[in-house]
Scaffold this motif. Structure first.
Motif, PDB file in Angstrom:
ATOM      1  N   ALA A 241       0.950  -1.165   0.179  1.00  0.00           N
ATOM      2  CA  ALA A 241       0.158  -0.052   0.231  1.00  0.00           C
ATOM      3  C   ALA A 241       0.889   1.298  -0.103  1.00  0.00           C
ATOM      4  O   ALA A 241       2.031   1.303   0.575  1.00  0.00           O
ATOM      5  CB  ALA A 241      -0.891  -0.004   1.331  1.00  0.00           C
ATOM      6  N   ALA A 242       0.301   2.330  -0.322  1.00  0.00           N
ATOM      7  CA  ALA A 242       0.996   3.464  -0.436  1.00  0.00           C
ATOM      8  C   ALA A 242       0.732   4.257   0.872  1.00  0.00           C
ATOM      9  O   ALA A 242       1.764   4.829   1.499  1.00  0.00           O
ATOM     10  CB  ALA A 242       0.515   4.616  -1.562  1.00  0.00           C
ATOM     11  N   ARG A 243      -0.266   4.026   1.694  1.00  0.00           N
ATOM     12  CA  ARG A 243      -0.392   4.372   3.141  1.00  0.00           C
ATOM     13  C   ARG A 243      -1.189   3.309   3.962  1.00  0.00           C
ATOM     14  O   ARG A 243      -1.971   2.695   3.466  1.00  0.00           O
ATOM     15  CB  ARG A 243      -1.429   5.677   3.216  1.00  0.00           C
ATOM     16  CG  ARG A 243      -0.694   6.856   2.065  1.00  0.00           C
ATOM     17  CD  ARG A 243      -1.789   8.066   2.288  1.00  0.00           C
ATOM     18  NE  ARG A 243      -1.235   9.035   1.229  1.00  0.00           N
ATOM     19  CZ  ARG A 243      -1.065  10.361   1.578  1.00  0.00           C
ATOM     20  NH1 ARG A 243      -1.162  10.857   2.862  1.00  0.00           N
ATOM     21  NH2 ARG A 243      -0.584  11.220   0.596  1.00  0.00           N
ATOM     22  N   LEU A 244      -0.805   3.634   5.161  1.00  0.00           N
ATOM     23  CA  LEU A 244      -1.808   2.890   6.239  1.00  0.00           C
ATOM     24  C   LEU A 244      -2.531   3.753   6.974  1.00  0.00           C
ATOM     25  O   LEU A 244      -1.806   4.578   7.673  1.00  0.00           O
ATOM     26  CB  LEU A 244      -0.731   2.041   6.980  1.00  0.00           C
ATOM     27  CG  LEU A 244      -1.555   1.048   8.301  1.00  0.00           C
ATOM     28  CD1 LEU A 244      -2.469   0.172   8.024  1.00  0.00           C
ATOM     29  CD2 LEU A 244      -0.367   0.485   9.237  1.00  0.00           C
ATOM     30  N   LEU A 245      -3.791   3.585   7.187  1.00  0.00           N
ATOM     31  CA  LEU A 245      -4.635   4.487   7.970  1.00  0.00           C
ATOM     32  C   LEU A 245      -4.922   3.383   9.085  1.00  0.00           C
ATOM     33  O   LEU A 245      -6.092   2.542   8.766  1.00  0.00           O
ATOM     34  CB  LEU A 245      -5.766   4.975   7.225  1.00  0.00           C
ATOM     35  CG  LEU A 245      -6.741   5.818   7.993  1.00  0.00           C
ATOM     36  CD1 LEU A 245      -6.073   6.846   8.807  1.00  0.00           C
ATOM     37  CD2 LEU A 245      -7.845   6.429   7.177  1.00  0.00           C
ATOM     38  N   ALA A 246      -4.578   3.745  10.231  1.00  0.00           N
ATOM     39  CA  ALA A 246      -4.907   2.826  11.556  1.00  0.00           C
ATOM     40  C   ALA A 246      -5.681   3.445  12.396  1.00  0.00           C
ATOM     41  O   ALA A 246      -5.066   4.317  13.121  1.00  0.00           O
ATOM     42  CB  ALA A 246      -3.448   2.169  12.016  1.00  0.00           C
ATOM     43  N   ASP A 247      -6.663   2.957  12.872  1.00  0.00           N
ATOM     44  CA  ASP A 247      -7.757   3.318  13.866  1.00  0.00           C
ATOM     45  C   ASP A 247      -7.076   2.550  15.169  1.00  0.00           C
ATOM     46  O   ASP A 247      -6.997   1.417  15.358  1.00  0.00           O
ATOM     47  CB  ASP A 247      -9.002   2.766  13.640  1.00  0.00           C
ATOM     48  CG  ASP A 247      -9.940   3.499  14.703  1.00  0.00           C
ATOM     49  OD1 ASP A 247      -9.293   4.110  15.945  1.00  0.00           O
ATOM     50  OD2 ASP A 247     -11.208   3.426  14.416  1.00  0.00           O
ATOM     51  N   VAL A 248      -6.430   3.419  16.261  1.00  0.00           N
ATOM     52  CA  VAL A 248      -5.823   2.883  17.370  1.00  0.00           C
ATOM     53  C   VAL A 248      -6.638   3.294  18.549  1.00  0.00           C
ATOM     54  O   VAL A 248      -6.113   3.257  19.667  1.00  0.00           O
ATOM     55  CB  VAL A 248      -4.085   3.681  17.554  1.00  0.00           C
ATOM     56  CG1 VAL A 248      -3.454   3.144  16.284  1.00  0.00           C
ATOM     57  CG2 VAL A 248      -4.533   5.227  17.629  1.00  0.00           C
ATOM     58  N   SER A 249      -8.130   3.563  18.333  1.00  0.00           N
ATOM     59  CA  SER A 249      -8.857   3.816  19.419  1.00  0.00           C
ATOM     60  C   SER A 249      -8.735   2.804  20.632  1.00  0.00           C
ATOM     61  O   SER A 249      -8.845   1.466  20.029  1.00  0.00           O
ATOM     62  CB  SER A 249     -10.059   4.040  18.909  1.00  0.00           C
ATOM     63  OG  SER A 249     -10.293   5.200  18.078  1.00  0.00           O
ATOM     64  N   GLY A 250      -9.006   2.792  21.621  1.00  0.00           N
ATOM     65  CA  GLY A 250      -9.370   1.878  22.632  1.00  0.00           C
ATOM     66  C   GLY A 250      -8.250   1.910  23.843  1.00  0.00           C
ATOM     67  O   GLY A 250      -7.667   3.074  23.869  1.00  0.00           O
TER      68      GLY A 250
END
Length: 315
Positions: A241-250
């Protein structure tokens, strides 16, 4: 052979366990071939303008020249910094040995394949899982004067001894690291990793990417018939991938998400962490961190709403 010991830092028993393993390995291959974070970065006496970032830099520098990694992971709540380090090593072609004395196994559905860890990514990238899920033997006859509490302590410590001894044997017989995996980059593609702790799910992040013209890849491992095969597909997709968008909520970065952040960092993929309501941790001498420092400094940006996501995607 250079071995990195990845372990939870924030309780003395975790640091002592890692030091025990380091000592056993040092007796076999020499202390100069072992890297024990916190101890070998001399955190207590380290002086730096931004101490957390400096620790990240020191650990990352060592992650870039390894022959092997051993990671200590216990229980369902897995340290996000350790998982990030596992991902970095795996993406670099470095064999990872994972040690656990957890007596639980996990599955994605009630009747699904049993896994050693809550997220199949960890099992997928591990060269070997050293699993010692049962208590050690009862004390020998000449120790029968022990109280039941002392006996229980003995059995638990003998379990730990068995796990560490097994890990040392595995590490000493690892194959030579293979070539670094190579992925063909897909320009304009964003891998969107949601958080199982967040009620909103990954769809709103994926929609934000599509709205500004990006292609989107989402995880396969939670829906694949074979979770481990799905996990390996996710790892390959992040590398490309060109980018990783990671939800780190929690309460902490989910373990698989943390691992993929390590993969992306080692692969040169741009990383953003989505965290609408960040909380901060504080440690003596360090700047406040909104996540484990290995996560915080791996990310290019901390994003707190959809508008910030779309702005990051256009930069």
């Amino acid at each position: 052979m250079s071995i990195y010991i990845a372990h939870r830092l924030f309780a003395p028993h975790d640091r002592a366990l890692a030091a025990d393993l380091a000592e056993r390995l040092a007796r076999k291959i020499g202390a100069d071939r072992i890297f024990l974070p916190f101890c070998d970065t001399d955190e207590e006496d380290l002086v730096a303008e931004v101490k957390g970032r400096r620790l990240f830099e020191l650990d990352r520098e060592r992650l870039g020249r390894l022959d092997a990694m051993v990671a200590l992971l216990h229980g369902p709540s897995l340290d996000d910094g350790v998982c990030m380090e596992i991902g970095y090593a795996a993406a670099s072609g470095v064999p990872v040995v994972v040690v656990t004395t957890d007596f639980q196994t996990y599955s994605l559905t009630e009747w699904d394949t049993l896994l050693d860890f809550p997220d199949p990514l960890i099992q997928a990238v591990a060269h070997r899982v050293v699993r010692v899920p049962s208590l050690g033997p009862w004390p020998l006859p000449d120790r029968q004067g022990l109280t039941r509490y002392a006996e229980f302590r003995f059995r638990n410590l003998s379990q730990v001894d068995a796990a560490l001894d097994a890990a040392v044997e595995v590490l000493l017989n690892l194959p030579v690291p293979g070539p670094r995996p190579v992925c063909d980059t897909e320009p304009g593609v964003v891998y969107v990793e949601g958080s199982p702790y967040a009620a909103w799910g990954p769809d709103h992040l994926a929609e934000a990417c599509v709205d500004v013209g990006h292609g989107v890849i989402v995880p396969q491992r939670f829906t694949a018939a074979d979770p481990v095969a799905g996990a390996l597909a996710d790892l390959t997709a992040v590398c490309a991938a060109a980018r990783l968008l990671a939800d780190v909520s929690g309460p902490e970065t989910p373990p698989g998400t943390a691992l993929l952040i390590g993969v992306a960092l080692a692969s040169g993929v741009r990383i953003a962490a989505f965290h609408p309501r960040p909380t901060y941790t504080h440690a003596s001498g360090r700047e406040p961190n909104w996540r484990n420092l290995m996560i915080q400094y791996a990310a290019d940006a901390l994003l707190t709403d959809t508008k910030a996501v779309q702005t990051w995607l256009t930069v």
